[in-house]
Design an enzyme around this catalytic site. Structure first.
Site, PDB file in Angstrom:
ATOM      1  N   LYS A 115       0.847  -1.444  -0.092  1.00  0.00           N
ATOM      2  CA  LYS A 115       0.008  -0.040  -0.018  1.00  0.00           C
ATOM      3  C   LYS A 115       0.932   1.248   0.038  1.00  0.00           C
ATOM      4  O   LYS A 115       0.435   2.209  -0.561  1.00  0.00           O
ATOM      5  CB  LYS A 115      -0.934  -0.043   1.204  1.00  0.00           C
ATOM      6  CG  LYS A 115      -2.218  -1.072   1.307  1.00  0.00           C
ATOM      7  CD  LYS A 115      -3.426  -0.453   0.881  1.00  0.00           C
ATOM      8  CE  LYS A 115      -4.204  -1.632   0.414  1.00  0.00           C
ATOM      9  NZ  LYS A 115      -5.696  -1.651   0.654  1.00  0.00           N
ATOM     10  N   LYS A 197      -3.707 -10.619  -7.121  1.00  0.00           N
ATOM     11  CA  LYS A 197      -5.187 -10.870  -6.306  1.00  0.00           C
ATOM     12  C   LYS A 197      -6.143  -9.894  -6.761  1.00  0.00           C
ATOM     13  O   LYS A 197      -5.796  -8.672  -7.386  1.00  0.00           O
ATOM     14  CB  LYS A 197      -4.803 -10.142  -4.777  1.00  0.00           C
ATOM     15  CG  LYS A 197      -5.884 -10.564  -3.900  1.00  0.00           C
ATOM     16  CD  LYS A 197      -5.401  -9.989  -2.546  1.00  0.00           C
ATOM     17  CE  LYS A 197      -6.266  -8.437  -2.527  1.00  0.00           C
ATOM     18  NZ  LYS A 197      -6.328  -7.854  -1.152  1.00  0.00           N
ATOM     19  N   LYS A 200     -10.583  -4.615  -5.201  1.00  0.00           N
ATOM     20  CA  LYS A 200     -11.727  -3.761  -5.452  1.00  0.00           C
ATOM     21  C   LYS A 200     -11.051  -2.302  -5.663  1.00  0.00           C
ATOM     22  O   LYS A 200     -11.696  -1.339  -6.186  1.00  0.00           O
ATOM     23  CB  LYS A 200     -12.686  -3.541  -4.488  1.00  0.00           C
ATOM     24  CG  LYS A 200     -12.184  -3.091  -3.017  1.00  0.00           C
ATOM     25  CD  LYS A 200     -13.235  -3.046  -2.069  1.00  0.00           C
ATOM     26  CE  LYS A 200     -13.320  -3.775  -0.889  1.00  0.00           C
ATOM     27  NZ  LYS A 200     -12.192  -3.404  -0.160  1.00  0.00           N
TER      28      LYS A 200
HETATM   29  P1  ATP Z   1      -8.621  -3.318  -1.324  1.00  0.00           P
HETATM   30  O1  ATP Z   1      -8.760  -4.173  -2.614  1.00  0.00           O
HETATM   31  O2  ATP Z   1      -9.340  -2.072  -1.348  1.00  0.00           O
HETATM   32  O3  ATP Z   1      -7.059  -3.319  -0.729  1.00  0.00           O
HETATM   33  P2  ATP Z   1      -9.318  -5.758   0.008  1.00  0.00           P
HETATM   34  O4  ATP Z   1     -10.618  -5.904  -0.977  1.00  0.00           O
HETATM   35  O5  ATP Z   1      -8.251  -6.389  -0.285  1.00  0.00           O
HETATM   36  O6  ATP Z   1      -9.340  -4.072  -0.159  1.00  0.00           O
HETATM   37  P3  ATP Z   1     -10.908  -5.610   2.525  1.00  0.00           P
HETATM   38  O7  ATP Z   1     -12.033  -5.196   1.933  1.00  0.00           O
HETATM   39  O8  ATP Z   1     -10.676  -5.177   3.672  1.00  0.00           O
HETATM   40  O9  ATP Z   1      -9.501  -5.602   1.763  1.00  0.00           O
HETATM   41  O10 ATP Z   1     -11.087  -7.263   2.421  1.00  0.00           O
HETATM   42  C1  ATP Z   1     -12.267  -8.023   3.093  1.00  0.00           C
HETATM   43  C2  ATP Z   1     -12.071  -9.473   3.060  1.00  0.00           C
HETATM   44  O11 ATP Z   1     -11.989 -10.184   1.887  1.00  0.00           O
HETATM   45  C3  ATP Z   1     -10.725  -9.972   3.839  1.00  0.00           C
HETATM   46  O12 ATP Z   1     -10.992 -10.985   4.691  1.00  0.00           O
HETATM   47  C4  ATP Z   1      -9.697 -10.168   2.770  1.00  0.00           C
HETATM   48  O13 ATP Z   1      -9.013 -11.181   3.091  1.00  0.00           O
HETATM   49  C5  ATP Z   1     -10.740 -10.882   1.724  1.00  0.00           C
HETATM   50  N1  ATP Z   1     -10.327 -10.844   0.298  1.00  0.00           N
HETATM   51  C6  ATP Z   1      -9.940  -9.464  -0.406  1.00  0.00           C
HETATM   52  N2  ATP Z   1      -9.552  -9.795  -1.732  1.00  0.00           N
HETATM   53  C7  ATP Z   1      -9.710 -11.099  -1.790  1.00  0.00           C
HETATM   54  C8  ATP Z   1      -9.260 -12.076  -2.984  1.00  0.00           C
HETATM   55  N3  ATP Z   1      -8.860 -11.646  -4.072  1.00  0.00           N
HETATM   56  N4  ATP Z   1      -9.685 -13.283  -2.828  1.00  0.00           N
HETATM   57  C9  ATP Z   1     -10.325 -13.922  -1.612  1.00  0.00           C
HETATM   58  N5  ATP Z   1     -10.328 -13.175  -0.479  1.00  0.00           N
HETATM   59  C10 ATP Z   1     -10.086 -11.702  -0.630  1.00  0.00           C
END
Ligand code: ATP
Ligand code: LTN
Length: 334
Positions: A115, A197, A200
């Protein structure tokens, strides 16, 4: 003898519309276990300000994310559904745990490294100490299990280290939590670059399926997902794109990889992608409809939010007070 019901806690950041990755890696699991355990689920808005947010959009993202928790049928009458900033114990515990976390161990966090590259113009102290705030979220509720995606494993490990350190100094204050990471769906990959990964905050919307995408948009994104030239649906090393689509299909249908390989034996990627798209659309449709219904009922949403914050405050204050007492903060005799 009656055994105490195990506690589950998890939060999600209101940093945008959740993706299929958030849904399959975290949210879907939350609703799968909401009946089975004593659960607390929250919107991590304090975490979200580690990157700059537009105030108007941010307010909407928080209420939309809360509406989504309700739409997921997480049972507000039985479980605690809360917005983190409405429960001041989180910020208090975050500060305390900052003082029980070493700079060196915090510096190893890969999410901080990623980040700070993404937001090079705003590498703030909150972004750095984020895992201590997250540890507070978990420890305040004495959670036994924390359902998350694979990317959060390192944060769970530092949370356990902090809790063990604190317990070592003061006795049994915190329950040591365990991550709940599913074998399938814990790391859904980007549709345009399956070595990354699905996220969003990816600037390319073709790389992710948003859980509110219209059916035709979902179909289009999945049909154009990157695969390979082998034209054979099988789970194998080096076939990142196909592996990812198989994981998605497996999560939404419950089929194993062997069953998926059998279903598509002799068929091309076109048929496979259409089937994945149809299954994803079918699994998101009821959630989308329920979200529309819940988010239009503002009075219900706010009532749940208020009650959720009260319940969260009640449970978390007990742990905060216990920890403060152990540290030696002055307390009135009453
Ligand atoms: P950003 O993409 O904005 O950095 P994020 O989606 O990675 O955010 P969070 O919104 O806090 O982060 O994630 C919420 C939950 O979703 C967490 O438990 C995270 O581990 C899970 N998660 C996020 N991305 C994935 C993915 N690609 N596959 C599976 N689980 C995910
Ligand atoms: N850091 C997590 C969101 C989060 C969380 C938590 C998850 C904040 N507090 C407590 C589990 C438990 C993320 O970025 N996915």
């Amino acid at each position: 003898m009656e055994t105490k019901q195990k506690r589950v806690l998890s939060l999600i950041q209101p940093s945008g519309i959740p993706t299929l990755g958030n849904y399959l890696g975290a949210l879907k699991n939350w609703s799968d276990i909401a009946d089975e355990y004593e659960c607390a689920f929250g919107v991590a808005d304090l975490h979200a300000i580690t990157v700059r947010q537009d105030p108007q959009k941010f307010r909407k993202q928080v209420s939309d994310m809360y509406a989504l928790l309700l739409a997921l049928d997480l049972k507000p009458e039985k479980n605690i559904l809360f917005v983190q900033s409405q429960v001041p114990t989180h910020a208090q515990m975050g500060w305390i745990l900052d003082c029980y976390t070493q700079f060196g161990e915090m510096s190893r966090m890969t999410q901080f490294k990623d980040k700070s590259k993404q937001h090079a113009d705003n590498v703030n102290v909150g972004l750095f100490s984020y895992p201590a705030l997250m540890a507070g979220d978990i420890l305040l509720y004495q959670a036994d299990y924390v359902p998350v995606g694979a990317d959060q494993k390192q944060h769970l490990e530092i949370c356990r280290d902090i809790a063990n350190r604190f317990n070592g100094l003061y006795g049994d204050v915190f329950t040591i939590p365990e991550p709940l990471i599913r074998d399938t769906g814990a790391r859904i990959m980007s549709l345009t670059d399956p070595t990354k990964k699905m996220s969003k905050s990816d600037p390319n919307p073709k790389s992710y399926v948003s859980i509110f995408d219209e059916p035709n948009v979902i179909a289009k994104k999945i049909r154009s997902a990157v695969t390979d030239s082998e034209a054979c649906v099988r789970y194998a090393e080096g076939k990142d794109g196909v592996n990812n689509l198989m994981s998605i299909y497996s999560c939404v249908t419950g089929l194993t990889n062997e069953q998926i390989e059998a279903e598509f034996a002799g068929k091309g990627y076109g048929d496979f992608k259409n089937a994945v798209a149809d299954a994803v659309i079918a699994s998101l449709e009821p959630l989308q409809a329920e979200f529309k219904r819940v988010s239009s009922d503002r009075a219900y949403l706010e009532q749940c939010m208020k009650e959720g914050a009260e319940k969260a405050m009640y449970v978390s204050s007990k742990t905060l007070n216990k920890a403060m007492k152990k540290i030696g903060f002055y307390q009135f005799k009453k």
